[in-house]
Design a protein around this motif. Structure first.
Motif, PDB file in Angstrom:
ATOM      1  N   UNK A  63       2.682  -1.069   9.806  1.00 28.80           N
ATOM      2  CA  UNK A  63       2.645  -1.800   8.534  1.00 28.80           C
ATOM      3  C   UNK A  63       1.257  -2.358   8.258  1.00 28.80           C
ATOM      4  N   UNK A  64       0.604  -2.895   9.283  1.00 27.82           N
ATOM      5  CA  UNK A  64      -0.756  -3.412   9.104  1.00 27.82           C
ATOM      6  C   UNK A  64      -1.728  -2.290   8.782  1.00 27.82           C
ATOM      7  N   UNK A  65      -1.560  -1.146   9.447  1.00 24.77           N
ATOM      8  CA  UNK A  65      -2.437  -0.009   9.142  1.00 24.77           C
ATOM      9  C   UNK A  65      -2.189   0.528   7.734  1.00 24.77           C
ATOM     10  N   UNK A  66      -0.934   0.575   7.305  1.00 25.51           N
ATOM     11  CA  UNK A  66      -0.643   0.991   5.937  1.00 25.51           C
ATOM     12  C   UNK A  66      -1.358   0.083   4.944  1.00 25.51           C
ATOM     13  N   UNK A  67      -1.286  -1.221   5.183  1.00 23.10           N
ATOM     14  CA  UNK A  67      -1.916  -2.175   4.274  1.00 23.10           C
ATOM     15  C   UNK A  67      -3.422  -1.969   4.226  1.00 23.10           C
ATOM     16  N   UNK A  68      -4.025  -1.684   5.380  1.00 27.02           N
ATOM     17  CA  UNK A  68      -5.468  -1.454   5.403  1.00 27.02           C
ATOM     18  C   UNK A  68      -5.839  -0.222   4.596  1.00 27.02           C
ATOM     19  N   UNK A  69      -4.937   0.741   4.538  1.00 23.98           N
ATOM     20  CA  UNK A  69      -5.188   1.978   3.787  1.00 23.98           C
ATOM     21  C   UNK A  69      -4.793   1.873   2.317  1.00 23.98           C
ATOM     22  N   UNK A  70      -4.367   0.692   1.889  1.00 28.10           N
ATOM     23  CA  UNK A  70      -4.085   0.474   0.482  1.00 28.10           C
ATOM     24  C   UNK A  70      -2.635   0.558   0.075  1.00 28.10           C
ATOM     25  N   UNK A  71      -1.731   0.762   1.023  1.00 32.06           N
ATOM     26  CA  UNK A  71      -0.305   0.756   0.696  1.00 32.06           C
ATOM     27  C   UNK A  71       0.124  -0.697   0.501  1.00 32.06           C
ATOM     28  N   UNK A  72       0.662  -1.012  -0.657  1.00 29.81           N
ATOM     29  CA  UNK A  72       0.991  -2.397  -0.973  1.00 29.81           C
ATOM     30  C   UNK A  72       2.450  -2.713  -0.680  1.00 29.81           C
ATOM     31  N   UNK A  73       2.662  -3.947  -0.298  1.00 34.74           N
ATOM     32  CA  UNK A  73       4.009  -4.476  -0.097  1.00 34.74           C
ATOM     33  C   UNK A  73       4.199  -5.685  -0.974  1.00 34.74           C
ATOM     34  N   UNK A  74       5.449  -6.058  -1.271  1.00 34.58           N
ATOM     35  CA  UNK A  74       5.696  -7.192  -2.164  1.00 34.58           C
ATOM     36  C   UNK A  74       5.198  -8.503  -1.576  1.00 34.58           C
ATOM     37  N   UNK A  75       4.511  -9.276  -2.393  1.00 34.94           N
ATOM     38  CA  UNK A  75       3.948 -10.545  -1.949  1.00 34.94           C
ATOM     39  C   UNK A  75       4.996 -11.648  -1.871  1.00 34.94           C
TER      40      UNK A  75
END
Length: 456
Positions: free
Chosen positions: A218-230
């Motif tokens: 999940x952290x790697x996805x976020x670093x690559x620009x995959x967004x999750x709900x805030x």
């Protein structure tokens, strides 16, 4: 903010700040304790069948050279997190946090260490990341427990993935928005059902491993620009609504964040079984030390409702035995301990154990239930032929902050778990390296080597 508005954003802001935070000495020391205890559990757990099966899967499906797999060479960071998280929870001897009924380190520590090996993160970053990961796991779990457990969910898998994502976010140095997305993505990986209880199904062991792996990803996805709900935690369709029916406590999540550390209130296990059984075991051990417990005709265990749900008397599998109060009572009466050996195949097949377990009555008692989850109380009454009954109540099992193990006792537990697997000299080096915490990831290289023997 006590109404829960912006809870995910506030948590993400704190996690981001952990990248540069200075931990006080007590918190830093507690992180060393958490890592040592987790590695001991993982080393011993790596010799189990389920951990071996996961290593075989990782070798084929997660190849790589990013991080060490305990007892199994190297793999991708995700594969190492999966394998080592599973091993850490494989014997149910890993740490826990009573207010959240969660095992925080088994998903948190393997995820952080795998990410740190992959990136070459320095020791101070690992220290902060483990602190963030365990703290988030504990706080998320406690803010909705026992509603999550009553809904059938295992908090270790449920909250652990969010903690793992938080810790790996610190290792990767994500910005504020990316940390929020990492938590948002992790929320969609939350899950883990308690249906294994009484079935003997080994999937429980995987819960910590999958949380470690999915939090890291999940952290790697976020670093690559995959967004999750805030708003993944507090949203209309978020974590607390989905898993707790909206029954959550914002203050338990956010109050005192960074000042009053939940991780300092984690417990260390001294018995090799489910924590809900430990109060009864300790009460029996107290009685056994003071009285002759021969000629037992009946044992009554009164406890809180969730613990009373562990009353099954079928224990063909290792997991079933670890989850059974009657079994734990029986082996404690017979052997005066409830260690790894007491849950082996020979004990599970013993007629003497079965005979004693059949004499155990387990009931939920309203007064004791009202004290949970702040405490894990148990009251045990032992009836003996021709003699008065004996009764002992325990409010908190040994290993809780109110009844702690000191550093020497924790090291002794580590050695008890690690020595038979990696040998006493290697175990001593690992313990010294973790206490020093100057290059804690270096010890993982040793653990990737072939191990010396098996624990079960």
């Amino acid at each position: 903010m006590r109404d829960g508005s912006g809870a995910t954003a506030q948590l993400a802001e704190w996690v981001h700040g952990m990248q540069t935070a200075t931990l006080d000495a007590a918190v830093a020391h507690q992180v060393s304790r958490l890592v040592l205890d987790c590695l001991g559990a993982a080393i011993a757990g790596s010799a189990t069948e389920v951990a071996g099966a996961v290593r075989d899967l990782v070798a084929g499906m997660y190849p790589g050279d990013h991080a060490s797999v305990i007892g199994g060479g190297r793999a991708s960071a995700a594969g190492a997190a999966l394998a080592n998280g599973t091993a850490a929870h494989a014997l149910d001897i890993d740490d826990g946090y009573t207010p959240g009924s969660v095992h925080p380190s088994a998903p948190a520590v393997p995820a952080v260490l795998a990410a740190a090996q992959h990136t070459g993160a320095p020791a101070e970053t690992v220290l902060r990341a483990v602190a963030a990961a365990v703290e988030v796991t504990c706080r998320v779990a406690r803010s909705a427990h026992p509603a999550t457990r009553e809904a059938g969910f295992h908090n270790t898998a449920l909250a652990g993935v969010l903690g793992a994502a938080a810790g790996v976010s610190v290792v990767l140095g994500l910005d504020r928005a990316e940390v929020a997305s990492a938590l948002g993505v992790a929320g969609s990986h939350s899950g883990g059902l308690f249906e294994f209880l009484g079935s003997g199904a080994e999937v429980k062991r995987l819960h910590a491993g999958k949380a470690a792996r999915d939090g890291l990803l999940s952290a790697h996805f976020a670093r690559l620009g995959v967004t999750g709900p805030a708003t993944v935690l507090e949203g209309t369709n978020g974590y607390f609504r989905a898993f707790a029916g909206g029954a959550w406590r914002p203050g338990a999540l956010l109050d005192g964040l960074g000042e009053h550390w939940a991780l300092r209130d984690t417990y260390v296990k001294v018995h090799a079984c489910c924590r809900h059984l430990h109060g009864a075991i300790d009460a029996l051990l107290d009685l056994r030390a003071e009285h002759d417990l021969s000629g037992v005709t009946a044992v009554r265990v009164e406890t809180y409702a969730i613990a009373a749900g562990h009353a099954h008397t079928t224990f063909d599998s290792h997991l079933d035995a670890q989850m059974s109060l009657p079994y734990a009572v029986a082996v404690t009466l017979l052997d005066g301990k409830a260690g790894l050996a007491q849950f082996d195949a020979a004990h599970r097949a013993s007629p003497a154990v079965a005979e004693l377990a059949a004499l155990v009555e387990v009931v939920a008692e309203a007064g004791l239930d009202a004290r949970y989850p702040a405490e894990r109380p148990a009251r045990v009454t032992v009836h003996r032929a021709g003699r008065p009954p004996l009764c002992r109540e325990v409010g908190q099992p040994r290993g809780e902050p109110s009844r702690p193990l000191d550093d020497d006792e924790l090291t002794a537990k580590f050695r008890l778990l690690a020595d038979p697997v990696v040998g006493p000299h290697r175990a001593a080096r690992i313990a010294a390296a973790v206490w020093a915490f100057d290059d804690v990831t270096a010890v993982l290289g040793e653990l990737a080597d072939q191990q010396e023997g098996k624990t079960r």
